[in-house]
Write a protein that holds these residues in place. Sequence first.
Motif, PDB file in Angstrom:
ATOM      1  N   SER A  61       0.807  -1.214   0.000  1.00 51.65           N
ATOM      2  CA  SER A  61       0.000   0.000   0.000  1.00 51.65           C
ATOM      3  C   SER A  61       0.851   1.281   0.000  1.00 51.65           C
ATOM      4  O   SER A  61       0.310   2.365  -0.221  1.00 51.65           O
ATOM      5  N   TYR A  62       2.164   1.173   0.268  1.00 50.15           N
ATOM      6  CA  TYR A  62       3.089   2.308   0.171  1.00 50.15           C
ATOM      7  C   TYR A  62       4.155   1.971  -0.855  1.00 50.15           C
ATOM      8  O   TYR A  62       4.626   0.834  -0.929  1.00 50.15           O
ATOM      9  N   GLU A  63       4.553   2.963  -1.594  1.00 52.87           N
ATOM     10  CA  GLU A  63       5.595   2.805  -2.603  1.00 52.87           C
ATOM     11  C   GLU A  63       6.973   3.029  -1.972  1.00 52.87           C
ATOM     12  O   GLU A  63       7.134   3.868  -1.096  1.00 52.87           O
ATOM     13  N   VAL A  64       7.947   2.279  -2.419  1.00 57.59           N
ATOM     14  CA  VAL A  64       9.332   2.469  -1.979  1.00 57.59           C
ATOM     15  C   VAL A  64       9.990   3.427  -2.956  1.00 57.59           C
ATOM     16  O   VAL A  64       9.906   3.237  -4.167  1.00 57.59           O
ATOM     17  N   ARG A  65      10.672   4.449  -2.431  1.00 62.14           N
ATOM     18  CA  ARG A  65      11.246   5.471  -3.305  1.00 62.14           C
ATOM     19  C   ARG A  65      12.768   5.431  -3.399  1.00 62.14           C
ATOM     20  O   ARG A  65      13.324   5.943  -4.345  1.00 62.14           O
ATOM     21  N   GLU A  66      13.415   4.828  -2.420  1.00 66.22           N
ATOM     22  CA  GLU A  66      14.878   4.794  -2.420  1.00 66.22           C
ATOM     23  C   GLU A  66      15.368   3.407  -2.853  1.00 66.22           C
ATOM     24  O   GLU A  66      14.797   2.401  -2.475  1.00 66.22           O
ATOM     25  N   ASP A  67      16.459   3.403  -3.624  1.00 67.44           N
ATOM     26  CA  ASP A  67      17.023   2.150  -4.126  1.00 67.44           C
ATOM     27  C   ASP A  67      17.418   1.210  -2.985  1.00 67.44           C
ATOM     28  O   ASP A  67      17.123   0.024  -3.030  1.00 67.44           O
ATOM     29  N   ARG A  68      18.080   1.735  -1.957  1.00 64.50           N
ATOM     30  CA  ARG A  68      18.526   0.902  -0.839  1.00 64.50           C
ATOM     31  C   ARG A  68      17.330   0.262  -0.135  1.00 64.50           C
ATOM     32  O   ARG A  68      17.357  -0.915   0.217  1.00 64.50           O
ATOM     33  N   MET A  69      16.262   1.027   0.057  1.00 59.22           N
ATOM     34  CA  MET A  69      15.087   0.485   0.720  1.00 59.22           C
ATOM     35  C   MET A  69      14.365  -0.528  -0.181  1.00 59.22           C
ATOM     36  O   MET A  69      13.790  -1.499   0.304  1.00 59.22           O
ATOM     37  N   GLN A  70      14.434  -0.338  -1.494  1.00 58.77           N
ATOM     38  CA  GLN A  70      13.852  -1.314  -2.422  1.00 58.77           C
ATOM     39  C   GLN A  70      14.595  -2.638  -2.319  1.00 58.77           C
ATOM     40  O   GLN A  70      13.992  -3.711  -2.362  1.00 58.77           O
ATOM     41  N   ARG A  71      15.914  -2.567  -2.142  1.00 58.07           N
ATOM     42  CA  ARG A  71      16.696  -3.792  -1.979  1.00 58.07           C
ATOM     43  C   ARG A  71      16.294  -4.525  -0.702  1.00 58.07           C
ATOM     44  O   ARG A  71      16.211  -5.753  -0.678  1.00 58.07           O
ATOM     45  N   TYR A  72      16.044  -3.772   0.373  1.00 61.70           N
ATOM     46  CA  TYR A  72      15.555  -4.398   1.609  1.00 61.70           C
ATOM     47  C   TYR A  72      14.190  -5.043   1.380  1.00 61.70           C
ATOM     48  O   TYR A  72      13.945  -6.173   1.804  1.00 61.70           O
ATOM     49  N   LEU A  73      13.296  -4.324   0.711  1.00 63.48           N
ATOM     50  CA  LEU A  73      11.962  -4.858   0.449  1.00 63.48           C
ATOM     51  C   LEU A  73      12.049  -6.127  -0.401  1.00 63.48           C
ATOM     52  O   LEU A  73      11.344  -7.112  -0.125  1.00 63.48           O
ATOM     53  N   ASP A  74      12.923  -6.133  -1.387  1.00 63.18           N
ATOM     54  CA  ASP A  74      13.112  -7.326  -2.214  1.00 63.18           C
ATOM     55  C   ASP A  74      13.555  -8.515  -1.368  1.00 63.18           C
ATOM     56  O   ASP A  74      13.046  -9.635  -1.517  1.00 63.18           O
ATOM     57  N   LYS A  75      14.504  -8.306  -0.467  1.00 65.50           N
ATOM     58  CA  LYS A  75      14.991  -9.377   0.420  1.00 65.50           C
ATOM     59  C   LYS A  75      13.869  -9.871   1.328  1.00 65.50           C
ATOM     60  O   LYS A  75      13.734 -11.073   1.574  1.00 65.50           O
ATOM     61  N   LEU A  76      13.082  -8.940   1.825  1.00 63.63           N
ATOM     62  CA  LEU A  76      11.970  -9.301   2.693  1.00 63.63           C
ATOM     63  C   LEU A  76      10.947 -10.156   1.947  1.00 63.63           C
ATOM     64  O   LEU A  76      10.469 -11.167   2.470  1.00 63.63           O
TER      65      LEU A  76
END
Length: 154
Positions: free
Chosen positions: A76-91
Amino acid sequence: MYTDDATNLRGSGIGIVLKPPMGSIIRQSTKTAKLTNNEAEHEAMIAGLELAKSLGADTIEAKCDSLLVVSQVNGSYEVREDRMQRYLDKLQVALRHFKEWTLVHVPREKNREVDALTNLGSSIEEDDLLPRAVIQLSKLVIVEGHAGILIPLV
């Protein structure tokens, strides 16, 4: 599973509390490298998921007091930073290892037990680590692909 993070002048820490349907509650306090609050929230969640999976869990109900993390994982929230997207991908990869999973937001006051563990991990100096009282995260999940946890020997 309950997870939380703490970041202060002495460093960062994560806490994990696993409450299996049967058996003992597992409580873990981990000192980490200096992280932002959002990074530490993700590190806690991923380390908790890896721990649960290593103990044979195939279903998980995760609870986190970070509305941002919960909303990003649930889409429901978009990820805007590359580093945080990498965390979300791992999760998201870690969550795929479970047959069923839910991630819900809990108010901070419902997360007190794990909050105490995070404060222990973030506040202790490395020279003062007691055997098995606090463990140390040796590798960040977005760098190494999994949580590298060092457990001091007694």
